[in-house]
Every structure is written in structure tokens, then in C-alpha cells.
Design a protein around this motif. Structure first.
Motif, PDB file in Angstrom:
ATOM      1  N   PHE A  81      52.437 127.388  -0.766  1.00  0.00           N
ATOM      2  CA  PHE A  81      53.260 127.881  -2.094  1.00  0.00           C
ATOM      3  C   PHE A  81      53.220 129.690  -1.271  1.00  0.00           C
ATOM      4  N   ALA A  82      54.393 129.983  -1.689  1.00  0.00           N
ATOM      5  CA  ALA A  82      54.785 131.132  -1.947  1.00  0.00           C
ATOM      6  C   ALA A  82      53.399 132.550  -2.647  1.00  0.00           C
ATOM      7  N   LYS A  83      53.202 133.608  -1.950  1.00  0.00           N
ATOM      8  CA  LYS A  83      52.350 134.011  -2.929  1.00  0.00           C
ATOM      9  C   LYS A  83      52.745 135.932  -2.145  1.00  0.00           C
ATOM     10  N   ILE A  84      53.380 136.834  -2.696  1.00  0.00           N
ATOM     11  CA  ILE A  84      53.860 138.010  -3.112  1.00  0.00           C
ATOM     12  C   ILE A  84      51.846 138.700  -2.361  1.00  0.00           C
ATOM     13  N   LEU A  85      52.083 139.080  -1.343  1.00  0.00           N
ATOM     14  CA  LEU A  85      50.549 139.931  -0.773  1.00  0.00           C
ATOM     15  C   LEU A  85      50.815 141.345  -0.869  1.00  0.00           C
ATOM     16  N   ARG A  86      51.291 141.921  -1.100  1.00  0.00           N
ATOM     17  CA  ARG A  86      52.377 143.398  -2.269  1.00  0.00           C
ATOM     18  C   ARG A  86      53.015 143.280  -2.833  1.00  0.00           C
ATOM     19  N   GLN A  87      53.506 143.520  -3.960  1.00  0.00           N
ATOM     20  CA  GLN A  87      54.116 143.833  -4.986  1.00  0.00           C
ATOM     21  C   GLN A  87      55.256 145.642  -4.714  1.00  0.00           C
ATOM     22  N   GLY A  88      55.455 145.530  -4.296  1.00  0.00           N
ATOM     23  CA  GLY A  88      56.927 146.252  -3.860  1.00  0.00           C
ATOM     24  C   GLY A  88      58.597 146.595  -4.741  1.00  0.00           C
ATOM     25  N   ALA A  89      59.693 147.143  -4.570  1.00  0.00           N
ATOM     26  CA  ALA A  89      60.241 146.734  -4.899  1.00  0.00           C
ATOM     27  C   ALA A  89      61.098 145.552  -5.336  1.00  0.00           C
ATOM     28  N   VAL A  90      61.042 144.541  -5.016  1.00  0.00           N
ATOM     29  CA  VAL A  90      61.714 143.278  -5.510  1.00  0.00           C
ATOM     30  C   VAL A  90      60.234 142.815  -6.007  1.00  0.00           C
ATOM     31  N   THR A  91      60.315 142.066  -7.912  1.00  0.00           N
ATOM     32  CA  THR A  91      59.444 141.501  -8.259  1.00  0.00           C
ATOM     33  C   THR A  91      59.271 140.409  -8.289  1.00  0.00           C
ATOM     34  N   LYS A  92      58.142 139.407  -8.254  1.00  0.00           N
ATOM     35  CA  LYS A  92      58.295 137.370  -8.690  1.00  0.00           C
ATOM     36  C   LYS A  92      59.145 137.286  -9.310  1.00  0.00           C
ATOM     37  N   GLU A  93      59.290 138.200 -10.732  1.00  0.00           N
ATOM     38  CA  GLU A  93      60.683 137.748 -11.605  1.00  0.00           C
ATOM     39  C   GLU A  93      61.879 138.021 -10.945  1.00  0.00           C
ATOM     40  N   GLU A  94      62.158 138.055  -9.971  1.00  0.00           N
ATOM     41  CA  GLU A  94      63.734 139.009  -9.728  1.00  0.00           C
ATOM     42  C   GLU A  94      63.511 137.116  -9.159  1.00  0.00           C
ATOM     43  N   LEU A  95      62.709 137.732  -8.057  1.00  0.00           N
ATOM     44  CA  LEU A  95      62.919 136.231  -6.786  1.00  0.00           C
ATOM     45  C   LEU A  95      62.853 134.582  -7.465  1.00  0.00           C
ATOM     46  N   VAL A  96      62.272 134.419  -8.770  1.00  0.00           N
ATOM     47  CA  VAL A  96      61.917 133.363  -9.116  1.00  0.00           C
ATOM     48  C   VAL A  96      63.355 133.084 -10.307  1.00  0.00           C
ATOM     49  N   SER A  97      63.809 134.221  -9.897  1.00  0.00           N
ATOM     50  CA  SER A  97      65.418 134.535 -11.217  1.00  0.00           C
ATOM     51  C   SER A  97      67.051 134.091 -10.173  1.00  0.00           C
ATOM     52  N   SER A  98      66.669 134.080  -8.747  1.00  0.00           N
ATOM     53  CA  SER A  98      67.128 133.923  -7.960  1.00  0.00           C
ATOM     54  C   SER A  98      67.421 132.349  -6.934  1.00  0.00           C
ATOM     55  N   ILE A  99      65.823 132.673  -6.728  1.00  0.00           N
ATOM     56  CA  ILE A  99      65.549 131.344  -5.796  1.00  0.00           C
ATOM     57  C   ILE A  99      64.836 130.344  -6.891  1.00  0.00           C
ATOM     58  N   PRO A 100      65.223 129.570  -8.095  1.00  0.00           N
ATOM     59  CA  PRO A 100      64.762 128.741  -8.492  1.00  0.00           C
ATOM     60  C   PRO A 100      63.834 127.792  -7.118  1.00  0.00           C
ATOM     61  N   GLU A 101      64.360 127.419  -6.490  1.00  0.00           N
ATOM     62  CA  GLU A 101      63.078 126.649  -5.024  1.00  0.00           C
ATOM     63  C   GLU A 101      62.083 126.825  -5.118  1.00  0.00           C
ATOM     64  N   ILE A 102      62.037 128.733  -5.402  1.00  0.00           N
ATOM     65  CA  ILE A 102      60.512 129.211  -4.135  1.00  0.00           C
ATOM     66  C   ILE A 102      59.428 128.091  -5.857  1.00  0.00           C
ATOM     67  N   THR A 103      58.463 128.201  -4.777  1.00  0.00           N
ATOM     68  CA  THR A 103      57.234 127.865  -5.748  1.00  0.00           C
ATOM     69  C   THR A 103      55.834 128.884  -5.739  1.00  0.00           C
ATOM     70  N   PHE A 104      55.016 129.189  -6.007  1.00  0.00           N
ATOM     71  CA  PHE A 104      54.204 130.656  -6.240  1.00  0.00           C
ATOM     72  C   PHE A 104      52.937 129.577  -6.539  1.00  0.00           C
ATOM     73  N   GLU A 105      51.755 129.787  -5.844  1.00  0.00           N
ATOM     74  CA  GLU A 105      50.503 129.233  -5.848  1.00  0.00           C
ATOM     75  C   GLU A 105      50.105 129.132  -6.546  1.00  0.00           C
ATOM     76  N   GLU A 106      50.082 129.546  -7.761  1.00  0.00           N
ATOM     77  CA  GLU A 106      49.693 129.929  -8.989  1.00  0.00           C
ATOM     78  C   GLU A 106      49.949 128.799  -9.942  1.00  0.00           C
ATOM     79  N   ASP A 107      51.794 128.468  -9.644  1.00  0.00           N
ATOM     80  CA  ASP A 107      52.594 127.909 -10.910  1.00  0.00           C
ATOM     81  C   ASP A 107      51.799 126.594 -10.723  1.00  0.00           C
TER      82      ASP A 107
END
Length: 199
Positions: A173-199
Motif C-alpha cells: 500500500f502507498a504511504k505518505i511519510l511526509r506531507q509536503g506540497a503534493v496532497t493525498k487528494e491530488e495523488l488519488v485524483s490523478s492516479i485512481p489506481e493508487i491505494t493507501f494503507e488506510e483505504d
């Protein structure tokens, strides 16, 4: 510029801008150059370095078991303020990633820095500061902090001061180790295939 290339070629370190903060860059595959950066920063040896690369192919050359959406992610966010953690392959020397099974990748969004990476291959480029201090954003202050042991390219105007987002894709699963300029929402919006650990 010629002087900076000569310094890098000789295994030295130079201060270069990115779209976030300044980095202290050196040739990644030159163990002495990497050791110099660790010494200048007073950085603990167990704190791994990232690879700054110029292309998607560079990422493939130093990683393995990449997610199927990696190329889509690359084109959506890079060059830019995103650090991608992947499983390292045998091409990654232990002096870069401290012998870990993973390696981070950055594609800095600054023309001078990109030119240096293209000229010399993969570079390390941790933030240009003494370890534990704030990341450097003012060129003249950085040189003073390093007691003028380094030089570089000054472009304070481009820096946002906001760190890159660190996205770990080395596991199931994908994990954000440090939140910076790119948000989780932007990642999911652009890459629907990405699955985060808590999803």
C-alpha cells in the motif's frame, strides 16, 4: 556554471536550487563525494540519501518491483516536489541508502539543477543545511553556515520553502511519510489506481 561542473566532476559538492529548498548536490555513485556531503552536513550515516534523477528510465535503473502506475505518476507530478520511495535494486550502493532495502527518488524542477543531473548522472542532493537545522532557503546564509567550504548557484526567488511530499510505494500500500506540497487528494485524483494503507 563551468566552475560548478568542474567541482562536481572532481567529486566535490555544490549548492543548487530546487522548487522547494536548496540542496547540497554531489555525484551519487562516487563514494568519496557522498562521504563529503555527510561530513559537511554532519549527517548521521544511518540517514539514507535520495537519488536525484533526470528521467523515468533513471528510476527504473535503480529500483525494482515498481507499481504499474509509476510511469503515470511520474508524468503527472515530476519534475516537482514529490519524493518517491521504491524498493532498491542491486545497482544502489550501500553508501547511498545505508544498506536499506528502499531508495528515494527526486526530480528537482529547476533548469540548472536538471542540467547538472543530466551532465553527471544521478546525484545526491539532501537539503543544504547542517543536519538538524532548518532547510536552507537563502543562498548567502547557506554558504556562511558551511563556512564557505562550498559554492553553488544562487536563485532564492524560485524556492517555495515547502518540503516535497514523501510517498512510499515500496510495500503493498502507498504511504505518505511526509506531507509536503503534493496532497493525498491530488495523488488519488490523478492516479485512481493508487491505494493507501488506510483505504
Amino acid at each position: 556554471m563551468t566552475n560548478l561542473k568542474e567541482i562536481l566532476e572532481a567529486g566535490g559538492a555544490v549548492v543548487l536550487p530546487t522548487e522547494t529548498v536548496y540542496g547540497l548536490f554531489a555525484k551519487a555513485l562516487d563514494e568519496k563525494a557522498v562521504n563529503k556531503v555527510y561530513a559537511l552536513k554532519k549527517r548521521p550515516r544511518d540517514k539514507a540519501m535520495n537519488l536525484n534523477v533526470a528521467s523515468f528510465e533513471d528510476i527504473l535503473a535503480f529500483s525494482q518491483n515498481q507499481p504499474a502506475f509509476l510511469k503515470k505518476l511520474y508524468h503527472a507530478f515530476l519534475p516537482g516536489p514529490l519524493t518517491i520511495i521504491l524498493q532498491a535494486n542491486d545497482e544502489v550502493p550501500s553508501w547511498i541508502n545505508s544498506g536499506l532495502e528502499t531508495i528515494g527518488f527526486r526530480v528537482p524542477d529547476h533548469p540548472v539543477t536538471q542540467e547538472m543531473i543530466k551532465a553527471f548522472g544521478v546525484l545526491i542532493g539532501p537539503s543544504a543545511n547542517i543536519s538538524g537545522k532548518e532547510s536552507g532557503q537563502v543562498f548567502k546564509d547557506i554558504l556562511a553556515d558551511f563556512e564557505y567550504q562550498v559554492t553553488g548557484y544562487e536563485d532564492d526567488q524560485v524556492l517555495t520553502g515547502q518540503d516535497s511530499t514523501i510517498l512510499d510505494l515500496s510495500g503493498d500500500f502507498a504511504k505518505i511519510l511526509r506531507q509536503g506540497a503534493v496532497t493525498k487528494e491530488e495523488l488519488v485524483s490523478s492516479i485512481p489506481e493508487i491505494t493507501f494503507e488506510e483505504d
